[in-house]
Design a protein around this motif. Structure first.
Motif, PDB file in Angstrom:
ATOM      1  N   GLY A  61       8.990   2.787   8.210  1.00 14.26           N
ATOM      2  CA  GLY A  61       8.514   3.717   7.271  1.00 14.26           C
ATOM      3  C   GLY A  61       7.877   5.160   7.875  1.00 14.26           C
ATOM      4  N   GLN A  97      15.121   7.236   2.563  1.00 16.20           N
ATOM      5  CA  GLN A  97      14.395   6.105   2.094  1.00 16.20           C
ATOM      6  C   GLN A  97      15.079   5.436   0.883  1.00 16.20           C
ATOM      7  N   ALA A 146       9.668   0.163   5.043  1.00 15.35           N
ATOM      8  CA  ALA A 146       8.306  -0.221   5.414  1.00 15.35           C
ATOM      9  C   ALA A 146       7.550   1.029   5.969  1.00 15.35           C
ATOM     10  N   GLY A 147       6.259   1.268   5.309  1.00 17.65           N
ATOM     11  CA  GLY A 147       5.501   2.152   5.707  1.00 17.65           C
ATOM     12  C   GLY A 147       5.656   3.415   5.048  1.00 17.65           C
ATOM     13  N   SER A 148       6.376   3.585   3.831  1.00 19.24           N
ATOM     14  CA  SER A 148       6.529   4.866   3.082  1.00 19.24           C
ATOM     15  C   SER A 148       5.331   5.185   2.226  1.00 19.24           C
ATOM     16  N   LEU A 149       4.235   4.449   2.229  1.00 12.71           N
ATOM     17  CA  LEU A 149       3.166   4.716   1.644  1.00 12.71           C
ATOM     18  C   LEU A 149       1.755   4.843   2.426  1.00 12.71           C
ATOM     19  N   LEU A 187      -1.462   2.852  -2.946  1.00 10.55           N
ATOM     20  CA  LEU A 187      -1.029   1.766  -2.135  1.00 10.55           C
ATOM     21  C   LEU A 187      -0.726   0.430  -3.028  1.00 10.55           C
ATOM     22  N   ALA A 226       2.762  -1.117  -3.938  1.00  7.64           N
ATOM     23  CA  ALA A 226       3.077  -2.236  -3.119  1.00  7.64           C
ATOM     24  C   ALA A 226       3.507  -3.587  -4.310  1.00  7.64           C
ATOM     25  N   GLU A 245       8.906  -6.425   1.489  1.00 10.81           N
ATOM     26  CA  GLU A 245       8.621  -4.952   1.737  1.00 10.81           C
ATOM     27  C   GLU A 245       7.066  -4.817   1.494  1.00 10.81           C
ATOM     28  N   SER A 246       6.742  -5.659   0.348  1.00  8.76           N
ATOM     29  CA  SER A 246       4.969  -5.294   0.122  1.00  8.76           C
ATOM     30  C   SER A 246       4.023  -5.617   1.242  1.00  8.76           C
ATOM     31  N   GLU A 256       4.659  -2.851   4.179  1.00  5.56           N
ATOM     32  CA  GLU A 256       3.971  -1.688   3.631  1.00  5.56           C
ATOM     33  C   GLU A 256       2.491  -1.808   3.814  1.00  5.56           C
ATOM     34  N   TRP A 294       0.346   0.453   6.412  1.00  2.00           N
ATOM     35  CA  TRP A 294      -0.771   1.147   5.993  1.00  2.00           C
ATOM     36  C   TRP A 294      -2.181   0.768   6.574  1.00  2.00           C
TER      37      TRP A 294
END
Length: 623
Positions: free
Chosen positions: A189, A430, A441-444, A452, A456, A463-464, A467, A471
């Motif tokens: 991410g 992405q 992953a981690g784009s949020l 978030l 998510a 994926e959730s 993330e 985060w």
């Protein structure tokens, strides 16, 4: 012989000649059965292949059967054989009456052998044009296409749908998956700007503005040259209208060179190519016309994504530059460069969004020699992507710099030059990964806790969780932020928040303890404390039906129905879950019905399951 070669302005003459040919063809044994095929073939030849009825090549036949027919013509299943027989009969007839001087002997046998390939092409929706796709969708949805009002209402409805839905219908996004450079699993991410910021950036991009201006300029239609290019005068006018950097004239020593074809105006021609690739315009009978229906540009972010995708996957940065020079040294490297460019972008992404060009161009293979055509082309492609808003190159380089890099060893030319993805570029990669079937992953990580959790909740489970982990890892006070967000969160978001808090573990205990004073969230906090190993079981035990429903509703929300039987026995002891369940139908808790129904289905103990079913029946009878 009457006129048999027709240009774009000879429409009336063509249709008169077409009528005469088809009328005469109908008098032949084959023509009586296949006149409808003959008329369609002749119209396709005039509209899309230059209008010369005296010449039919192998390429003409392949284009008609495998490109134009699938893209433009709708037929009934089973008509494929008749179309092929009619096409072959028409060509033989044109030769017999002298319109075609000498028919290529490969044509008729080739047509007759192409049934399987033609049938497959007609059934392949990815080959269909936009108008054909629209009519097929209308038919699928039961729209009467003969009813103009119903058809217009259907088109209005299509235009109001999401870009993704319109892309499915019109086949606008056909990106082929690529092996991920990150080795499989979710893409690592990176933070991206908010959607509002992304839309604002996309809306202001110079290439998207050029597309809008170009479509407005096309208006009702523009004539093209015999080779399908923009006319020279139009190309010159578009240089100013689109504000491109194309040069009308160029000084070469004592000689001043003036462009000979609009193809030489790289940015004007690329705008034309992008508009066609995005379904904004189409070419018919050497005329450039607005597509019907045209792909929408009302969503700037979606339109920008399609623009960059078309540039990378359909047009090709190097292929576009050298399509006039198939035998040129540089042209021979176009495929190598275009295949490497997406990998170069992924490399920048994996280097945390910034990488020296020496690292970026490694995907070209060894390029340390001074004279390297692939390196030169790759740098031009990266610079164009910079114009499109995908990345920023620092320090910037102009044409003279490119020539310098091209002629120097790479270590001395590019070591201090970096490429950095913009927020749009990061989002694009992405989004591209997701569309190719890879998670991100981690784009949020840059979003507030509440955003978030909302975002998510819409992602697949793996994926959730990825993330949430990313985060949490990026925020020292993650537990406190999540607890604050959970107070106003919905059910799905609450479940995710407590899962994240559980993954934090003991360090989250002080923040979670603050929820014990909140009657609505106290059961959730107690469940979390038990799962985290921080509370004795006695803390969660109850001796009344309302208390049981409060605790079990929290369990149902956080961990699902499979966890209810264990927690029912834990919470109700020593009173026993059966005794409390017998009176649970009297509980006023809003989730009582859901808890009883889930427990009746999932309880392994038959006595407990029966008590839950009985209570659920009584509850439903009471209401």
């Amino acid at each position: 012989m009457p006129q048999m070669r027709f240009g774009p302005d000879d429409e009336k003459a063509f249709y008169a000649a077409c009528d005469d040919i088809v009328d005469a063809f109908e008098q032949t044994p084959a023509g009586d059965e296949f006149s409808w095929v003959a008329r369609t073939i002749l119209e396709l030849k005039f509209t899309y292949l230059g209008g010369d009825l005296t010449t039919w090549s192998v390429d003409d036949v392949e284009q008609i059967l495998l490109d134009i027919y699938p893209r433009k013509v709708s037929i009934e299943p089973g008509d494929e054989r008749d179309i092929l027989d009619g096409f072959a009969a028409l060509l033989q007839y044109l030769e017999a009456i002298g319109i075609v001087g000498s028919l290529d002997p490969r044509l008729v046998p080739g047509i007759q052998r192409s049934l399987h390939e033609f049938t497959a092409a007609m059934a392949d929706r990815s080959r269909w044009g936009m108008a054909k796709s629209l009519m097929a969708e209308a038919d699928d949805e039961g729209v009467d296409v003969q009813d103009s009002a119903a058809l217009q209402a259907f088109i209005d409805n299509i235009n109001a749908r999401s870009w993704e839905e319109r892309g499915r219908i019109f086949g606008l996004d056909r990106t082929a998956p690529e092996p991920p450079l990150w080795g499989g699993g979710p893409m690592p991410g990176a933070a991206v700007p908010s959607e509002a910021e992304l839309r604002a950036s996309a809306a202001g991009n110079v290439w998207l503005r050029r597309l809008r201006t170009f479509v407005d300029w096309v208006g009702a239609g523009k004539a093209l040259t015999d080779t399908g290019n923009l006319r020279r005068a139009d190309g010159e006018a578009l240089v100013a209208l689109l504000a491109t950097s194309d040069r009308i004239t160029e000084k070469q020593g004592s000689f001043t060179y003036r462009f000979q074809s609009s193809r030489e105006l790289a940015e004007v021609d690329l705008t034309f190519a992008l508009a066609a690739a995005l379904g904004l315009v189409e070419v018919r009978a050497r005329k450039l016309l607005p597509a019907s229906p045209a792909a929408p540009l009302d969503d700037p972010l979606a339109a920008w994504r399609m623009l960059v995708t078309a540039y990378l996957d359909e047009i090709g940065p190097a292929a576009h530059r050298w399509r006039l020079h198939d035998d040129d040294l540089r042209g021979s490297h176009a495929a190598q460069v275009d295949a490497a460019v997406p990998a170069m972008l992924a490399t920048i992404y994996l280097e945390h969004g910034t990488a020296p060009l020496t690292t970026v161009v490694e995907h070209l293979g060894p390029v340390s020699k001074p004279f390297d055509v692939t390196l030169y082309e790759a740098l031009l492609a990266l610079r164009r992507l910079g114009e499109m808003g995908v990345l920023v190159i620092e320090p910037e380089f102009d044409d003279l710099d490119l020539e310098s890099y091209w002629l120097k060893p790479i270590a001395t030319g590019l070591a201090t030059t970096t490429a950095t993805l913009t927020g749009l570029g990061t989002w694009f990669l992405q989004d591209r990964a997701r569309r190719q079937g890879f998670g991100v992953a981690g784009s949020l990580i840059g979003h507030p806790a509440a955003e978030l959790l909302r975002a998510a909740a819409d992602l697949p489970d793996d994926e959730s969780l990825a993330e949430l982990d990313a985060w949490v890892g990026a925020h020292d006070n993650a537990a406190a932020l999540l607890v604050e967000a959970v107070r106003d969160a919905g059910e799905a978001e609450r479940s995710l928040a407590f899962r994240a808090l559980l993954r934090i573990g003991t360090p989250a205990a002080p923040a979670v303890a603050s929820l014990l004073d909140d009657p609505r969230l106290r059961p959730h906090a107690l469940v979390w404390r038990v799962d985290a190993g921080l509370a004795a079981e006695s803390e969660v035990r109850v001796d009344d039906a309302d208390g049981l429903m409060r605790m079990l509703s929290a369990v149902l929300e956080l961990w699902g129905p499979q966890s209810l039987p264990h927690w029912a026995s834990l919470v109700a002891a020593p009173a026993g879950s059966v005794r409390l369940l017998e009176s649970a139908w009297r509980s006023t808790h809003p989730a009582t019905g859901d808890v009883l129904a889930a427990l009746a289905e999932h309880a392994g103990d038959k006595v407990v399951a029966k008590a839950a079913r009985t209570a659920h029946f009584k509850l439903r009878s009471r209401s």
